[in-house]
Design an enzyme around this catalytic site. Structure first.
Site, mmCIF file in Angstrom:
data_model
loop_
_atom_site.group_PDB
_atom_site.id
_atom_site.type_symbol
_atom_site.label_atom_id
_atom_site.label_comp_id
_atom_site.label_asym_id
_atom_site.label_seq_id
_atom_site.Cartn_x
_atom_site.Cartn_y
_atom_site.Cartn_z
ATOM 1 N N ASP A 39 38.093 31.905 39.572
ATOM 2 C CA ASP A 39 36.785 32.368 39.116
ATOM 3 C C ASP A 39 35.786 32.263 40.265
ATOM 4 O O ASP A 39 35.387 31.157 40.638
ATOM 5 C CB ASP A 39 36.355 31.497 37.922
ATOM 6 C CG ASP A 39 34.936 31.805 37.472
ATOM 7 O OD1 ASP A 39 34.435 32.903 37.802
ATOM 8 O OD2 ASP A 39 34.348 30.956 36.779
ATOM 9 N N ASN A 50 32.631 33.696 40.302
ATOM 10 C CA ASN A 50 31.196 33.710 39.964
ATOM 11 C C ASN A 50 30.779 32.608 38.990
ATOM 12 O O ASN A 50 29.657 32.599 38.501
ATOM 13 C CB ASN A 50 30.771 35.090 39.434
ATOM 14 C CG ASN A 50 31.418 35.400 38.091
ATOM 15 O OD1 ASN A 50 32.196 34.601 37.584
ATOM 16 N ND2 ASN A 50 31.091 36.551 37.526
ATOM 17 N N ASP A 90 31.554 31.865 35.887
ATOM 18 C CA ASP A 90 31.335 32.071 34.443
ATOM 19 C C ASP A 90 32.515 31.564 33.606
ATOM 20 O O ASP A 90 32.571 31.791 32.401
ATOM 21 C CB ASP A 90 31.041 33.552 34.131
ATOM 22 C CG ASP A 90 32.243 34.437 34.408
ATOM 23 O OD1 ASP A 90 33.265 33.934 34.921
ATOM 24 O OD2 ASP A 90 32.163 35.649 34.121
ATOM 25 N N ASP A 141 38.338 36.357 38.115
ATOM 26 C CA ASP A 141 37.811 37.709 38.341
ATOM 27 C C ASP A 141 38.391 38.333 39.612
ATOM 28 O O ASP A 141 39.131 37.682 40.355
ATOM 29 C CB ASP A 141 36.273 37.681 38.378
ATOM 30 C CG ASP A 141 35.753 36.503 39.189
ATOM 31 O OD1 ASP A 141 36.357 36.223 40.234
ATOM 32 O OD2 ASP A 141 34.772 35.857 38.767
ATOM 33 N N ASP A 179 48.911 47.198 35.448
ATOM 34 C CA ASP A 179 49.555 47.257 34.149
ATOM 35 C C ASP A 179 49.148 48.561 33.475
ATOM 36 O O ASP A 179 47.958 48.879 33.415
ATOM 37 C CB ASP A 179 49.053 46.072 33.303
ATOM 38 C CG ASP A 179 50.164 45.390 32.541
ATOM 39 O OD1 ASP A 179 50.854 46.102 31.793
ATOM 40 O OD2 ASP A 179 50.320 44.172 32.692
ATOM 41 N N ASP A 230 53.682 48.530 30.059
ATOM 42 C CA ASP A 230 53.727 47.675 28.875
ATOM 43 C C ASP A 230 54.572 48.306 27.761
ATOM 44 O O ASP A 230 54.398 49.491 27.443
ATOM 45 C CB ASP A 230 52.276 47.497 28.380
ATOM 46 C CG ASP A 230 52.146 46.423 27.325
ATOM 47 O OD1 ASP A 230 52.532 45.284 27.614
ATOM 48 O OD2 ASP A 230 51.646 46.732 26.225
ATOM 49 N N GLU A 280 58.378 47.413 30.903
ATOM 50 C CA GLU A 280 58.687 46.294 30.011
ATOM 51 C C GLU A 280 59.409 46.904 28.816
ATOM 52 O O GLU A 280 58.853 47.761 28.126
ATOM 53 C CB GLU A 280 57.407 45.590 29.562
ATOM 54 C CG GLU A 280 57.710 44.315 28.784
ATOM 55 C CD GLU A 280 56.610 43.925 27.800
ATOM 56 O OE1 GLU A 280 56.551 42.755 27.437
ATOM 57 O OE2 GLU A 280 55.831 44.803 27.378
ATOM 58 N N HIS A 307 53.198 36.088 31.712
ATOM 59 C CA HIS A 307 52.056 35.651 30.896
ATOM 60 C C HIS A 307 52.383 35.533 29.403
ATOM 61 O O HIS A 307 51.527 35.117 28.631
ATOM 62 C CB HIS A 307 50.908 36.642 31.093
ATOM 63 C CG HIS A 307 51.285 38.014 30.606
ATOM 64 N ND1 HIS A 307 52.223 38.800 31.241
ATOM 65 C CD2 HIS A 307 50.902 38.721 29.523
ATOM 66 C CE1 HIS A 307 52.391 39.916 30.569
ATOM 67 N NE2 HIS A 307 51.599 39.905 29.527
ATOM 68 N N ASP A 308 53.589 35.952 29.001
ATOM 69 C CA ASP A 308 53.981 35.864 27.592
ATOM 70 C C ASP A 308 54.975 34.740 27.342
ATOM 71 O O ASP A 308 55.461 34.579 26.212
ATOM 72 C CB ASP A 308 54.671 37.172 27.146
ATOM 73 C CG ASP A 308 53.716 38.344 27.092
ATOM 74 O OD1 ASP A 308 52.514 38.129 26.880
ATOM 75 O OD2 ASP A 308 54.194 39.486 27.275
#
Ligand code: NOJ
Length: 564
Positions: free
Chosen positions: A22, A24, A26, A30, A99, A200, A257, A331-332
């Protein structure tokens, strides 16, 4: 002989942008954060970065619900940031693939907002609508996240199909206008100079028009959509069309995928002469620890079954001119050290290196998911409210409310399988918030970040990071890793995984101990006349090997033999 394409010699690093870095403050990773860390990726030595979806999205499914394919999600930055990232990555010889999520859009996409206005709207047919049957959904399909796959729009008295969340309506690929829109958006990104796509759930884009009920499996409430939606009747036609109209015009890589795809089916997608995709992600090894309720279970894989899966894919792709993607996680999925190795402090690093070796020495294109190069583990958040992932939340609800399973059991399965295990921020240092953000992270860091972080691995030449770096260097240096024929050595052995890679001149012997015990591994007879030279190991292995090799707990070694 044909020149070997670049993507066959490459190693891909997957970035989950929200969790990477990150810049910035928040609390959300990003694009500027990725730019700041490009040199880290250069140091690791990877060739390609795959970014999970960065397009504008309501974030119901963390970006897999896209409301505008031509804009960047404001949480992540803007188009100027993306242009800068692409330029800087290319300057550092890093390629970028994006993706492509086109089985469905967000329900907030302007196409869907129009489509649900009326049956006569020109966008109506962009999605899949069905009239009720006996006042019910048209069939019994359940979505991947557990609820019905159909949602009723009462204003127009029709159901729309969504194989994922109800906020992710499925596009109607039968409509050529839809396909043209998709090809156009692909050209938009490719013309910017990106280097390919991860597609995907691309095996789900063609539905069998019969829309028959599916069997109820894994104790689910609804029927399975696989027979009617996976590898459907027109999927290969669509991909050939896409290849012809778009892909072939660019020097890019594609990885689809493809849930519910066997080796045989995958050869159709990936065989070079079929002109569809370069490679696919299959799920066979991800299914080895499914239990009676499916993915969320406490069952552990068996090594013989894992070897069989990898071997089927190694042999099947090689025989049919296809190409493998190689992955332990994404990520899954859970963290591989926890799932296929061990979290135990004393063995974690050895296990991470051993798993990396077994995967990276296979034929195919390896994918490293962020944090894998640190040996990151799963996490155990205290309460279900600490979790963010839609799948995890729905499973918890289903297990505790519908299946009457205990909350403790539900949490145990979540600790093993939740997608949030992979989504905790990359721990950059032992500082606050794991050095990921100056603000409050959108998801808690893994509490072990003081022990496992980037600063630490970079200061230790024996770390998992530097081991992965060497695995990548070896792939770049030794053509046998790209081209050698794979041969499994001991199919039934539940402790040790050993295999060969062979060319006309050389043989590579790869071995890994999946246990805490010491193991003695016999070399195959074909190698005992030759002398092998050690090329990598995670313990102080002998420089040369003759007939036998002793492996410590989670030990691994690779030897190169030159044929006389
Ligand atoms: C597969 C993606 O990897 C996953 O994260 C997502 O939830 C579904 N497809 C739906 O797009």
């Amino acid at each position: 002989m044909n020149k070997i394409p670049w993507w066959k010699k490459s190693v891909v690093y997957q970035i989950y942008p929200k969790s990477f870095y990150d810049a910035n403050g928040d609390g959300i990773g990003d694009l500027q954060g990725i730019i700041k860390k490009l040199d880290y990726l250069v140091e690791l030595g990877v060739d390609v970065l795959w970014l999970n979806p960065i397009y504008r999205s309501p974030q119901v499914d963390n970006g897999y619900d896209i409301s505008n394919y031509h804009e960047i999600e404001p949480e992540l930055g803007n188009m100027a940031d993306f242009n800068e990232l692409l330029k800087k990555a290319h300057e550092k010889n890093l390629k970028i693939i994006l993706d492509l999520v086109v089985n469905h859009t967000s329900d907030q996409h302007p196409w869907f907002k129009q489509a649900k206005k009326s049956k006569s709207n020109s966008y109506h047919d962009y999605y899949i609508w069905k009239a009720p049957v006996d006042q019910h959904a048209p069939n019994n399909w359940g979505s991947s996240f557990g609820d019905s796959a159909w949602t009723y729009e009462k204003d127009i008295a029709e159901y729309y199909l969504h194989l994922f969340a109800k906020e992710q309506p499925d596009l109607n690929w039968e409509n050529k206008k839809v396909r043209n829109e998709i090809y156009n958006l692909m050209r938009f990104w490719l013309d910017k100079g990106i280097d390919g796509f991860r597609m995907d759930v691309i095996s789900l884009i063609s539905k069998d028009p019969a829309y028959l009920d599916g069997p109820i499996i894994q104790n689910k409430k609804y029927g399975s959509y696989y027979a009617g939606a996976a590898n459907g009747p027109r999927v290969h036609e669509y991909l050939r069309e896409m290849n012809h109209e778009v892909l072939t015009q660019y020097d890019i890589m594609t990885v689809g995928e493809t849930p519910h795809t066997t080796v045989e089916e995958a050869t159709k997608y990936t065989a070079a002469h079929n002109h569809e995709l370069n490679m696919v992600f299959h799920f066979d090894h991800m299914h080895l620890d499914y239990g009676k309720n499916g993915k969320f279970s406490t069952k552990r894989f068996s090594l013989s079954a894992l070897k069989q899966v990898f071997t089927n894919w190694q042999e099947g792709m090689a025989q049919h001119d296809g190409w493998n993607s190689l992955y332990w996680s994404n990520h899954d999925q859970a963290r591989p050290v926890t799932r296929f190795g061990t979290d135990k402090h004393e063995y974690r690093e050895a296990a991470a290196k051993m798993l990396g070796t077994i995967l990276h020495m296979q034929q195919g294109t390896p994918f490293i998911f962020e944090g894998e190069e640190l040996g990151m583990t799963n996490t155990r958040f205290k309460s279900i409210s600490d979790y963010n992932d839609i799948e995890t939340k729905l499973i918890y609800k289903d297990f505790t409310e519908n299946k009457h399973l205990s909350a403790d059991y539900a949490m145990e399965t979540i600790y093993l399988k939740s997608r949030d295990n992979a989504r905790t921020p990359v721990p950059w240092s032992a500082e606050d918030n794991a050095g990921f953000s100056a603000g409050k992270p959108w998801i808690l860091p893994n509490p072990n970040y003081e022990q496992i972080n980037v600063e630490k691995v970079l200061s230790d030449r024996n770390s998992v990071f530097y081991y992965y770096k060497r695995l990548i260097e070896l792939r770049h240096k030794l053509p046998i890793i790209t081209t050698g024929k794979y041969c499994l050595l001991n199919p039934q052995d539940e402790d040790n995984y050993s295999f060969l890679r062979e060319t006309d001149d050389e043989i590579l012997f790869v071995t890994g101990n999946f246990t805490e015990k010491k193991l003695v591994v016999d070399l195959p007879d074909s190698l005992t006349e030759l002398e092998g030279k050690l090329i990598i190991s995670n313990f102080s292995a002998l420089g040369t090997v003759l007939k036998q090799l002793e492996l410590p707990a989670y030990g691994t070694a690779v030897y190169l033999f030159t044929k006389s």
